[in-house]
Design a protein around this motif. Structure first.
Motif, PDB file in Angstrom:
ATOM      1  N   ILE A  35     -13.207  18.741 -56.114  1.00 54.24           N
ATOM      2  CA  ILE A  35     -12.230  19.456 -55.271  1.00 54.24           C
ATOM      3  C   ILE A  35     -11.755  20.742 -55.935  1.00 54.24           C
ATOM      4  O   ILE A  35     -11.010  21.513 -55.341  1.00 54.24           O
TER       5      ILE A  35
ATOM      6  N   TYR B 232      -6.328  10.248 -56.757  1.00 57.10           N
ATOM      7  CA  TYR B 232      -6.494  11.689 -56.941  1.00 57.10           C
ATOM      8  C   TYR B 232      -7.563  11.978 -58.006  1.00 57.10           C
ATOM      9  O   TYR B 232      -8.446  12.824 -57.803  1.00 57.10           O
TER      10      TYR B 232
ATOM     11  N   SER C 277     -11.193  12.040 -56.957  1.00 64.05           N
ATOM     12  CA  SER C 277     -11.653  12.999 -55.941  1.00 64.05           C
ATOM     13  C   SER C 277     -12.752  13.853 -56.567  1.00 64.05           C
ATOM     14  O   SER C 277     -12.527  14.533 -57.568  1.00 64.05           O
TER      15      SER C 277
END
Ligand code: MLT
Length: 240
Positions: free
Chosen positions: A226, A220, A223
Motif C-alpha cells: 500500500i 494493517y 496490507s
C-alpha cells in the motif's frame, strides 16, 4: 540480472564482516519497520533509529522539542514519558508531518543499528515489499534480508515477508544456487501466500499484541504494497 539474496532468519549472525559491501533489508513486520514506513509515508522529516532508550532520550534533548517526537516501546508497550509508542496507526500525517522522530524498539531498531556497516540499509515490510523488490532488483550488491525476530528467536511474520520479497524479485522461481535462507523463506511464503493475515495472526508476537489490544495493527501490517516508498538509512538517519 537478479541479485544474490540471502535471508537471516534472526539477527544473531549479524555483524560488521557479514554486512560489509552488501545491501541489507531490515524486516520487522510487527511492528517497527511497518511503523517507520508509515511515518515516512506520512511525511515525517526524518527518523533516527536507536537500540538504546537512554540514547534516544539524549538525542531528543539536543533537538528542538517542538520539531521532534520521542517514540518507542519495550515488549510492545509504549515507553513511559515517550510521546508515541510503536503502533503504526499512531503515526498519522497530522502527528508526524515535518517532525524528526527518534525511535527505539525491542528488536527492530537493534537490527537496523547492527546493519550499519552495510553498503546500504533499506527498510521493508509487507506495506512496501513491491517497492523494495524493485529497488533491490536494480542494485548490483549482494542482498541480505534481515528478519528482526524476537529477542534472538525467529518470528514467522518476518520470514514470511522475506519470502514474499524473494517471490517478487525472482518471479516465483529461485536460482539454482539459492541460499538455504532464501529457500526456507520462499517455501514458507508459497505455503501461506493466500492466507497471510490468518497465518500472521497465529504468530507468537501477534498474540502478544492482541493481548495488549493492538488487533488493528495486525491487519494493517498485513496490507500488501500500500506504500510505494523505500526508506533508507543514510549516515544514521532514515529518509526517503
Ligand atoms: C520490536 O522492535 O520488537 C517490535 O516492533 C515490537 C512491537 O511490536 O512494538
Amino acid at each position: 540480472m537478479n541479485p544474490n539474496i540471502d535471508v537471516y532468519t534472526t539477527t544473531l549472525s549479524l555483524n560488521e564482516d557479514e554486512v560489509r559491501g552488501k545491501t541489507v533489508v531490515v524486516i520487522d513486520v510487527l511492528r517497527a519497520t511497518s511503523t517507520i514506513i508509515t511515518a515516512m509515508h506520512n511525511n515525517a522529516k526524518s527518523l533516527i533509529a536507536t537500540e538504546d532508550m537512554g540514547e534516544a532520550s539524549k538525542i531528543a534533548q539536543n533537538l528542538d522539542p517542538s520539531r521532534c517526537l520521542l517514540c518507542g516501546e519495550r515488549d510492545g508497550r509504549q515507553i513511559e514519558g515517550f510521546d508515541l509508542g510503536n503502533s503504526p496507526l499512531e503515526y498519522t500525517e497530522e502527528v508526524v508531518k515535518d517532525k524528526t522522530l527518534i525511535l527505539t524498539t525491542t528488536n527492530g531498531t537493534k537490527a537496523i543499528s547492527r546493519s550499519s556497516y552495510a553498503n546500504r540499509v533499506l527498510i521493508a515490510s509487507f506495506l512496501n515489499a513491491k517497492a523494495v523488490s524493485e529497488e533491490i532488483k536494480s542494485s548490483g550488491d549482494e542482498v541480505i534480508l534481515v528478519c528482526a525476530g524476537w529477542k534472538g528467536r525467529l518470528s514467522l511474520e518476518d520470514v514470511l515477508c522475506a519470502g514474499y520479497i524473494i517471490n517478487l524479485v525472482y518471479g516465483g522461481s529461485l536460482p539454482e544456487d539459492a541460499k538455504d535462507g532464501a529457500q526456507v523463506a520462499a517455501a514458507l511464503y508459497n505455503r501461506f501466500a493466500d492466507n497471510i493475515l490468518e497465518v500472521v495472526s497465529s504468530s507468537n508476537h501477534a498474540k502478544r499484541l492482541l493481548g495488549m489490544g493492538y488487533s488493528d495493527d495486525i491487519g494493517y501490517c498485513c496490507s500488501l504494497d500500500i506504500v510505494n516508498i523505500v526508506p533508507e538509512v543514510v549516515e544514521g538517519v532514515i529518509r526517503i
